[in-house]
Design a protein around this motif. Structure first.
Motif, PDB file in Angstrom:
ATOM      1  N   GLU A 130      -2.516  -5.440   9.453  1.00  9.84           N
ATOM      2  CA  GLU A 130      -1.152  -4.960   9.677  1.00  9.84           C
ATOM      3  C   GLU A 130      -0.140  -5.593   8.725  1.00  9.84           C
ATOM      4  O   GLU A 130       0.884  -5.004   8.430  1.00  9.84           O
ATOM      5  N   ASN A 131      -0.416  -6.794   8.272  1.00  9.40           N
ATOM      6  CA  ASN A 131       0.545  -7.510   7.427  1.00  9.40           C
ATOM      7  C   ASN A 131      -0.062  -7.951   6.108  1.00  9.40           C
ATOM      8  O   ASN A 131       0.235  -9.033   5.606  1.00  9.40           O
ATOM      9  N   LEU A 180       6.064   2.571  -2.462  1.00  4.02           N
ATOM     10  CA  LEU A 180       5.974   3.503  -1.330  1.00  4.02           C
ATOM     11  C   LEU A 180       5.129   2.915  -0.210  1.00  4.02           C
ATOM     12  O   LEU A 180       5.417   3.100   0.975  1.00  4.02           O
ATOM     13  N   GLN A 181       4.087   2.178  -0.594  1.00  7.42           N
ATOM     14  CA  GLN A 181       3.200   1.573   0.385  1.00  7.42           C
ATOM     15  C   GLN A 181       3.887   0.442   1.152  1.00  7.42           C
ATOM     16  O   GLN A 181       3.664   0.250   2.352  1.00  7.42           O
ATOM     17  N   LYS A 183       7.321  -0.019   1.352  1.00  8.79           N
ATOM     18  CA  LYS A 183       8.668   0.341   1.815  1.00  8.79           C
ATOM     19  C   LYS A 183       8.840   0.237   3.327  1.00  8.79           C
ATOM     20  O   LYS A 183       9.875  -0.258   3.808  1.00  8.79           O
ATOM     21  N   PRO A 184       7.862   0.663   4.135  1.00  7.43           N
ATOM     22  CA  PRO A 184       8.042   0.590   5.600  1.00  7.43           C
ATOM     23  C   PRO A 184       8.235  -0.825   6.140  1.00  7.43           C
ATOM     24  O   PRO A 184       8.777  -0.998   7.228  1.00  7.43           O
ATOM     25  N   TYR A 185       7.817  -1.852   5.387  1.00  9.90           N
ATOM     26  CA  TYR A 185       7.970  -3.221   5.867  1.00  9.90           C
ATOM     27  C   TYR A 185       9.420  -3.686   5.821  1.00  9.90           C
ATOM     28  O   TYR A 185       9.808  -4.611   6.522  1.00  9.90           O
ATOM     29  N   GLY A 186      10.231  -3.062   4.969  1.00  4.43           N
ATOM     30  CA  GLY A 186      11.664  -3.319   4.958  1.00  4.43           C
ATOM     31  C   GLY A 186      12.142  -4.501   4.151  1.00  4.43           C
ATOM     32  O   GLY A 186      13.341  -4.639   3.899  1.00  4.43           O
ATOM     33  N   TYR A 235      19.908  -6.346   4.542  1.00  2.00           N
ATOM     34  CA  TYR A 235      18.633  -6.876   5.027  1.00  2.00           C
ATOM     35  C   TYR A 235      18.845  -8.220   5.724  1.00  2.00           C
ATOM     36  O   TYR A 235      18.315  -8.464   6.824  1.00  2.00           O
TER      37      TYR A 235
END
Length: 245
Positions: A130-131, A180-181, A183-186, A235
């Motif tokens: 996950e991380n 893109l991969q 990006k969801p982690y912020g 952020y």
């Protein structure tokens, strides 16, 4: 889907492990694949060809090459595989942990202990996945903890992953795809077309560059400073970090 491998020269042991895994998959409703090897040479040949496994059950005492030596060779290609040694004797317990063993399981393997072990190792694999980011580098298959990734740069088609401890890994790829991969982690910012920065490592931002904790400087294109500062401040505020004015 997690990939599991069994390696043992005893066909009866392989059969028993297969039965236990099938029962575990059914009762826990887990999507797992399994590959069976009867010798260390078969296993190593597959890994050298690029096959990777999340979890490996590896017998220690086998003809030709024992499990400890096999694990040492595996670590040249893959530092992330969870290796669980199987043996009828505890004499190799200390050696097993010198090659980063996840567990040392004495034979026979009972259903209760197998289920408990699988619950533990699958939870660890899920947490790690996950991380983290998996990449194929010169060192082999490497899993990078995203919290330890300070920044990434691209030169040509080569990505350079700079970790907070100073280590650098190289891999072929596209920074566009990587961004893109992640990006969801912020917490990843792309201030420049050739750089990707983990904002947790930013020390300060000037109109010319971002200075990181390692003192590396990431160039800021002309006219982009305000935009980058605003993204970083947004952020930081979302993370409830403290600012002194």
């Amino acid at each position: 889907m997690l990939k599991i491998a069994f390696c043992d020269d005893d066909l009866e042991i392989l059969k028993e492990l297969g039965i236990l895994l099938d029962k575990y998959k059914k009762e826990r409703d887990e999507d797992l694949t399994c590959t069976v090897f009867q010798s260390p040479l078969e296993l190593l040949a597959a890994i050298e060809k690029g096959f990777s496994f999340d979890i490996l059950f590896l017998d220690i005492l086998m003809p030709g090459e024992n499990g400890i030596e096999t694990a040492k060779e595996i670590r040249q290609y893959d530092n992330n595989m969870k290796i669980i040694f199987l043996t009828s004797s505890p004499e190799f317990a200390v050696q097993s942990y010198t090659v980063g063993a996840y567990f040392y399981q004495l034979k026979p393997v009972w259903e209760e202990s197998f289920f408990r072990l699988m619950d533990s190792v699958l939870a660890e694999c899920t947490k790690t996945q996950e991380n983290s980011l998996i990449l194929r580098s010169k060192e082999g298959i490497t899993r990078i903890d995203l919290e330890k990734l300070e920044y990434c740069e691209v030169i040509g088609r080569t990505l350079f992953f700079h970790l907070g401890n100073g280590k650098v890994f190289e891999s072929v790829g596209s920074l566009d795809d990587l961004f893109l991969q992640l990006k969801p982690y912020g917490n990843f910012l792309r201030p420049h077309r050739s750089f990707l920065v983990n904002m947790d490592y930013i020390q300060n931002i000037s109109y010319r560059a971002i200075k990181l904790i390692s003192l590396a400087e990431i160039p800021i294109p002309h006219g982009k400073c305000s935009e980058i500062k605003n993204k970083y401040l947004e952020y930081a505020f979302n993370r409830k970090q403290v600012f002194l004015s």
